[in-house]
Design a protein around this motif. Structure first.
Motif, short mmCIF file in Angstrom:
data_model
loop_
_atom_site.label_atom_id
_atom_site.label_comp_id
_atom_site.label_asym_id
_atom_site.label_seq_id
_atom_site.Cartn_x
_atom_site.Cartn_y
_atom_site.Cartn_z
N GLY A 38 -14.41 10.63 -19.99
CA GLY A 38 -13.14 11.10 -20.53
C GLY A 38 -12.47 10.01 -21.35
N THR A 39 -11.23 9.68 -21.01
CA THR A 39 -10.48 8.61 -21.70
C THR A 39 -9.98 7.60 -20.68
OG1 THR A 39 -9.77 10.08 -23.48
CG2 THR A 39 -8.50 8.06 -23.16
N LEU A 40 -10.26 6.33 -20.93
CA LEU A 40 -9.77 5.24 -20.10
C LEU A 40 -9.03 4.24 -20.98
CD1 LEU A 40 -9.60 3.56 -17.46
CD2 LEU A 40 -11.81 2.55 -18.10
N ASN A 41 -7.79 3.93 -20.59
CA ASN A 41 -6.99 2.91 -21.26
C ASN A 41 -6.73 1.78 -20.27
OD1 ASN A 41 -6.71 4.58 -23.57
ND2 ASN A 41 -5.00 5.65 -22.60
N ILE A 42 -7.06 0.56 -20.67
CA ILE A 42 -6.80 -0.60 -19.82
C ILE A 42 -5.84 -1.54 -20.54
CG2 ILE A 42 -7.78 -2.71 -18.83
CD1 ILE A 42 -10.21 -1.19 -18.05
N THR A 43 -4.79 -1.93 -19.83
CA THR A 43 -3.84 -2.89 -20.34
C THR A 43 -3.56 -3.92 -19.26
OG1 THR A 43 -1.69 -3.12 -21.44
CG2 THR A 43 -1.81 -1.58 -19.58
N ASP A 44 -2.77 -4.93 -19.60
CA ASP A 44 -2.46 -5.99 -18.64
C ASP A 44 -1.09 -6.56 -18.97
OD1 ASP A 44 -2.62 -7.93 -16.66
OD2 ASP A 44 -3.73 -9.34 -17.92
N CYS A 45 -0.12 -6.28 -18.12
CA CYS A 45 1.24 -6.77 -18.36
C CYS A 45 1.36 -8.27 -18.12
CB CYS A 45 2.23 -6.00 -17.50
SG CYS A 45 2.53 -4.33 -18.11
N ASP A 46 0.35 -8.85 -17.50
CA ASP A 46 0.26 -10.30 -17.34
C ASP A 46 -0.86 -10.77 -18.27
OD1 ASP A 46 0.13 -12.97 -16.31
OD2 ASP A 46 0.93 -12.23 -14.41
N SER A 47 -1.13 -12.04 -18.28
CA SER A 47 -2.19 -12.55 -19.15
C SER A 47 -3.45 -12.94 -18.39
CB SER A 47 -1.68 -13.77 -19.93
OG SER A 47 -1.28 -14.81 -19.04
N THR A 48 -3.48 -12.66 -17.10
CA THR A 48 -4.58 -13.14 -16.26
C THR A 48 -5.44 -12.03 -15.69
OG1 THR A 48 -3.09 -13.22 -14.34
CG2 THR A 48 -3.33 -15.25 -15.63
N GLY A 49 -5.17 -10.78 -16.02
CA GLY A 49 -5.95 -9.67 -15.50
C GLY A 49 -7.40 -9.73 -15.96
N MET A 50 -8.32 -9.38 -15.07
CA MET A 50 -9.75 -9.49 -15.39
C MET A 50 -10.55 -8.41 -14.69
SD MET A 50 -12.40 -12.68 -14.75
CE MET A 50 -11.81 -13.62 -16.15
N VAL A 51 -11.58 -7.93 -15.40
CA VAL A 51 -12.62 -7.09 -14.79
C VAL A 51 -13.91 -7.89 -14.87
CG1 VAL A 51 -13.91 -4.94 -14.91
CG2 VAL A 51 -11.47 -4.97 -15.52
N LEU A 76 -3.87 -3.78 -15.32
CA LEU A 76 -4.44 -4.76 -14.38
C LEU A 76 -3.35 -5.59 -13.70
CD1 LEU A 76 -7.46 -6.01 -16.52
CD2 LEU A 76 -7.50 -4.35 -14.64
N ASN A 77 -2.20 -5.72 -14.34
CA ASN A 77 -1.05 -6.38 -13.73
C ASN A 77 -1.36 -7.81 -13.29
OD1 ASN A 77 1.68 -6.30 -12.92
ND2 ASN A 77 1.14 -5.73 -10.82
N GLY A 78 -2.22 -8.49 -14.06
CA GLY A 78 -2.54 -9.88 -13.76
C GLY A 78 -3.52 -10.06 -12.63
N LEU A 79 -4.10 -8.99 -12.12
CA LEU A 79 -4.99 -9.07 -10.96
C LEU A 79 -6.45 -8.93 -11.38
CD1 LEU A 79 -2.70 -6.97 -8.63
CD2 LEU A 79 -3.19 -9.42 -8.42
N LYS A 80 -7.35 -8.99 -10.41
CA LYS A 80 -8.78 -9.04 -10.69
C LYS A 80 -9.49 -7.85 -10.07
CE LYS A 80 -12.60 -12.39 -10.73
NZ LYS A 80 -12.99 -13.77 -10.32
N LEU A 81 -10.33 -7.23 -10.86
CA LEU A 81 -11.18 -6.14 -10.38
C LEU A 81 -12.62 -6.61 -10.47
CD1 LEU A 81 -10.87 -2.39 -11.31
CD2 LEU A 81 -13.08 -3.52 -11.33
N THR A 82 -13.33 -6.60 -9.35
CA THR A 82 -14.71 -7.07 -9.32
C THR A 82 -15.64 -5.97 -8.84
OG1 THR A 82 -14.44 -7.96 -7.09
CG2 THR A 82 -14.04 -9.47 -8.94
N SER A 83 -16.92 -6.10 -9.24
CA SER A 83 -17.91 -5.11 -8.80
C SER A 83 -19.30 -5.70 -8.89
CB SER A 83 -17.84 -3.85 -9.67
OG SER A 83 -18.85 -2.93 -9.29
N PRO A 84 -20.18 -5.42 -7.90
CA PRO A 84 -21.59 -5.81 -8.01
C PRO A 84 -22.38 -4.82 -8.87
CG PRO A 84 -21.24 -4.70 -5.94
CD PRO A 84 -19.89 -4.80 -6.60
#
Length: 206
Positions: free
Chosen positions: A69-82, A53-61
């Motif tokens: 399959g396989t999904l891995n989510i990480t965040d090199c910053d502390s502010t990343g959000m889905v 996520l790199n500290g960024l935001k992913l939004t969806s309605p």
């Protein structure tokens, strides 16, 4: 280039089209801009995708992720959000028969209340019923870090809901908090299946 957990990641979010979608080809990707999904993202069976996520935001309605399959989510910053505003079960993510989801960082949050239960993350081997035991493939959500927050429902299961046998939620780290439900706002299990919950000392469930 972007390196995370000793893997090289390629940029995602440089074009208008990328800012409304996520990659579907196996590989490692990091966000370079906020993403506003226009449809639920689905990864195919046997496809492994890593997203930082790199500290960024992913939004969806809609539901953000349908994982087969396989999904891995990480965040090199502390502010990343889905964050989603979807009011059906699996408001942020639905992990379907045979899928694997690994959360290493970032916050997952659904802001809407779900009427039928299973608000934020649903792990299911047989969502519609009818499969035999041998057809229900092992389906796993591993949480190593990050946060699940704010799943709300008038039914059962606020933040994590596991349906049917061969579903696993292994929590090795991170925080599950502020879930609101009739029963089990944090983690809810259904259908007397082989559901295993492993809590590490660093884990927190509120």
């Amino acid at each position: 280039n972007h390196t995370c957990s000793n893997l090289n990641y390629q940029a995602w979010g440089n074009t208008d089209a990328e800012k409304k979608s996520l990659p579907t080809t196996a590989g490692n990707y990091y966000l370079v801009s906020d993403i506003s999904l226009t449809a639920t993202w689905t990864n195919a069976a046997s496809t492994k995708i890593n997203i930082c996520l790199n500290g960024l935001k992913l939004t969806s309605p809609n539901r953000a992720f349908m994982v087969v399959g396989t999904l891995n989510i990480t965040d090199c910053d502390s502010t990343g959000m889905v964050q989603t505003t979807y009011n059906q079960n699996g408001g942020v993510l639905k992990l379907s028969n045979g899928g694997t989801f690994n959360l290493y960082g970032g916050t997952l949050n659904c802001t809407e209340s779900v009427a039928t239960g299973g608000a934020s993350v649903v792990v299911s081997t047989d969502g519609y019923g009818g499969l035999t035991s041998s057809e229900k493939k092992t389906t796993i959500f591993n949480m190593y870090g990050g946060k699940l927050s704010g799943g709300k429902t008038a039914g059962n299961g606020g933040n994590v809901t596991l349906f049917h046998e061969n579903c696993y939620f292994n929590m090795y780290g991170g925080i599950v908090e502020n879930g609101v439900a009739r029963l089990q706002g944090g983690v809810y299990t259904y259908d007397n299946g082989d559901v295993k919950l492993s809590l590490a000392i660093s884990s927190k469930v509120f």
